[in-house]
Design a protein around this motif. Sequence first.
Motif, PDB file in Angstrom:
ATOM      1  N   GLU A   1       0.885  -1.394  -0.134  1.00 27.02           N
ATOM      2  CA  GLU A   1       0.050   0.022   0.042  1.00 27.02           C
ATOM      3  C   GLU A   1       0.980   1.282  -0.003  1.00 27.02           C
ATOM      4  OE1 GLU A   1      -2.689  -0.269   3.218  1.00 27.02           O
ATOM      5  OE2 GLU A   1      -3.874  -1.823   2.480  1.00 27.02           O
ATOM      6  N   GLU A   2       2.152   1.309   0.745  1.00 30.88           N
ATOM      7  CA  GLU A   2       2.905   2.317   0.750  1.00 30.88           C
ATOM      8  C   GLU A   2       3.411   2.555  -0.505  1.00 30.88           C
ATOM      9  OE1 GLU A   2       5.200   5.456   1.802  1.00 30.88           O
ATOM     10  OE2 GLU A   2       3.498   4.633   2.943  1.00 30.88           O
ATOM     11  N   LYS A   3       3.981   1.583  -1.288  1.00 30.83           N
ATOM     12  CA  LYS A   3       4.050   1.702  -2.709  1.00 30.83           C
ATOM     13  C   LYS A   3       3.399   2.456  -3.594  1.00 30.83           C
ATOM     14  CE  LYS A   3       5.799  -1.219  -6.879  1.00 30.83           C
ATOM     15  NZ  LYS A   3       6.338  -2.410  -7.182  1.00 30.83           N
ATOM     16  N   TYR A   4       2.016   2.168  -3.242  1.00 29.60           N
ATOM     17  CA  TYR A   4       1.172   2.701  -4.186  1.00 29.60           C
ATOM     18  C   TYR A   4       0.730   4.139  -3.956  1.00 29.60           C
ATOM     19  CZ  TYR A   4       0.393  -1.735  -6.693  1.00 29.60           C
ATOM     20  OH  TYR A   4       0.405  -2.732  -7.419  1.00 29.60           O
ATOM     21  N   ARG A   5       0.930   4.545  -2.846  1.00 30.29           N
ATOM     22  CA  ARG A   5       0.859   5.877  -2.180  1.00 30.29           C
ATOM     23  C   ARG A   5       1.912   6.731  -2.666  1.00 30.29           C
ATOM     24  NH1 ARG A   5      -1.145   3.437   2.543  1.00 30.29           N
ATOM     25  NH2 ARG A   5       0.829   3.427   3.730  1.00 30.29           N
ATOM     26  N   VAL A   6       3.200   6.192  -2.681  1.00 27.72           N
ATOM     27  CA  VAL A   6       4.282   6.958  -3.163  1.00 27.72           C
ATOM     28  C   VAL A   6       3.959   7.016  -4.731  1.00 27.72           C
ATOM     29  CG1 VAL A   6       6.719   6.735  -3.625  1.00 27.72           C
ATOM     30  CG2 VAL A   6       5.738   5.985  -1.507  1.00 27.72           C
ATOM     31  N   LEU A   7       3.554   6.217  -5.314  1.00 31.14           N
ATOM     32  CA  LEU A   7       3.237   6.244  -6.781  1.00 31.14           C
ATOM     33  C   LEU A   7       2.202   7.123  -7.172  1.00 31.14           C
ATOM     34  CD1 LEU A   7       3.794   5.036  -9.695  1.00 31.14           C
ATOM     35  CD2 LEU A   7       2.190   3.421  -9.358  1.00 31.14           C
TER      36      LEU A   7
ATOM     37  N   CYS B   1       5.859  16.983  -4.401  1.00 27.24           N
ATOM     38  CA  CYS B   1       5.238  15.661  -4.862  1.00 27.24           C
ATOM     39  C   CYS B   1       6.362  14.833  -5.964  1.00 27.24           C
ATOM     40  CB  CYS B   1       3.914  15.794  -5.822  1.00 27.24           C
ATOM     41  SG  CYS B   1       2.668  16.417  -4.801  1.00 27.24           S
ATOM     42  N   TRP B   2       7.085  15.401  -6.565  1.00 34.24           N
ATOM     43  CA  TRP B   2       8.123  14.825  -7.273  1.00 34.24           C
ATOM     44  C   TRP B   2       9.165  14.502  -6.688  1.00 34.24           C
ATOM     45  CZ3 TRP B   2       8.088  12.188 -11.728  1.00 34.24           C
ATOM     46  CH2 TRP B   2       9.204  11.900 -12.561  1.00 34.24           C
TER      47      TRP B   2
ATOM     48  N   ALA C   1      11.472   6.037  -3.814  1.00 32.79           N
ATOM     49  CA  ALA C   1      11.417   5.211  -4.644  1.00 32.79           C
ATOM     50  C   ALA C   1      12.599   5.067  -5.510  1.00 32.79           C
ATOM     51  CB  ALA C   1      10.309   5.156  -5.605  1.00 32.79           C
ATOM     52  N   PRO C   2      12.964   3.986  -6.162  1.00 33.48           N
ATOM     53  CA  PRO C   2      14.218   4.113  -7.133  1.00 33.48           C
ATOM     54  C   PRO C   2      13.988   5.091  -8.256  1.00 33.48           C
ATOM     55  CG  PRO C   2      13.527   1.805  -7.069  1.00 33.48           C
ATOM     56  CD  PRO C   2      12.299   2.741  -6.209  1.00 33.48           C
ATOM     57  N   ALA C   3      15.224   5.691  -8.654  1.00 35.45           N
ATOM     58  CA  ALA C   3      15.275   6.835  -9.512  1.00 35.45           C
ATOM     59  C   ALA C   3      14.604   6.573 -10.788  1.00 35.45           C
ATOM     60  CB  ALA C   3      16.595   7.660  -9.458  1.00 35.45           C
ATOM     61  N   GLY C   4      14.823   5.275 -11.103  1.00 39.01           N
ATOM     62  CA  GLY C   4      14.444   5.003 -12.534  1.00 39.01           C
ATOM     63  C   GLY C   4      13.018   4.867 -12.580  1.00 39.01           C
ATOM     64  N   ALA C   5      12.465   4.291 -11.527  1.00 44.87           N
ATOM     65  CA  ALA C   5      10.948   4.085 -11.400  1.00 44.87           C
ATOM     66  C   ALA C   5      10.252   5.367 -11.358  1.00 44.87           C
ATOM     67  CB  ALA C   5      10.589   3.206 -10.285  1.00 44.87           C
ATOM     68  N   THR C   6      10.701   6.300 -10.624  1.00 49.89           N
ATOM     69  CA  THR C   6      10.123   7.595 -10.564  1.00 49.89           C
ATOM     70  C   THR C   6      10.264   8.178 -11.822  1.00 49.89           C
ATOM     71  OG1 THR C   6      10.871   7.531  -8.156  1.00 49.89           O
ATOM     72  CG2 THR C   6      10.192   9.806  -9.384  1.00 49.89           C
TER      73      THR C   6
END
Length: 301
Positions: free
Chosen positions: A2-8, A227-228, A235-240
């Motif tokens: 859930e934290e991963k999707y909140r960050v996304l 936000c960015w 999160a990983p730089a590439g994923a962001t």
Amino acid sequence: MEEKYRVLALTAVAPLAWGTTYLVTEALLPPDRPLFAAAVRALPAGLLLLAWRRRLPTGDWWWRSAVLGTLTIGLFFPLIFLAAYHLPGGLAATLQATSPLVVMAFAFGLLSERAGTGQVVGALAGLVGVALLVLRSPGGVDAVGLAAAAGSVLVSSLGFVLLKRWKPRLPADVDMVTQVSWQLVAAGVLLVPIALLVEGAPPALDLPAVAGFVWLGGVGTALAYVCWFSGLTRAPAGATALVGLLNPVVGTLLGVAVMGEVFGPVQALGTALVLGGVVAGQRRSRTRAQGSPRARLARAA
């Protein structure tokens, strides 16, 4: 999970806001004043955030904030405007879509962050998707535009990775809003004299232009960068960086809805590829440390 999707979701606020920039600029802002527009986007927002937080940099963060603000805003904004003036809009957007690959390269060199297969495939799929969305006839290409587009990708990507590298050295009580305020002010201080020197006195602004600058400065700059950068440090730089590919998708959809631009099967395929690339790239990347013998022994223990 859930934290991963909140960050996304938090990170996605930025490209969703940035996707409105082209429409707002075309419809509301004074024409042919890119440096003025960049300065007005950065400095007022930075000063307001700084007045709110009431915290100045200390120690090394004076020069680090200046470096980050120059790379991610002070140089990036003028270069992206210059590329837009000298290249067809679709080509400029497609060149910008190479940013995830460049970020992954910088992250590998400066952070020892290895991009996973999903991130690389996602970046390539997103690049093709953006090209299908926006690329048209390549007429009007010149060396200045290509250099500006390449420069904008390099400086912003380097700035993003340096932010992630330096973030752990911040005092624990310095939040992201405060850090963004430092960078925006640094960028504005750089841009204002350059804009006055190159473009002359500021133009007269009507009410629509003021509304456009309020939107771009408040939502498209202050909120978007908070936000960015928050997502980038979690999160990983590439994923962001892959999430940033939502920018041209939003721009295309707004063009269809507001400007009556064409959206056919090719654009639909491009949108699907971009969204698929963003999703594919959200797998956590590996680092050299995680793959080292010492790290494997530690995990086994």
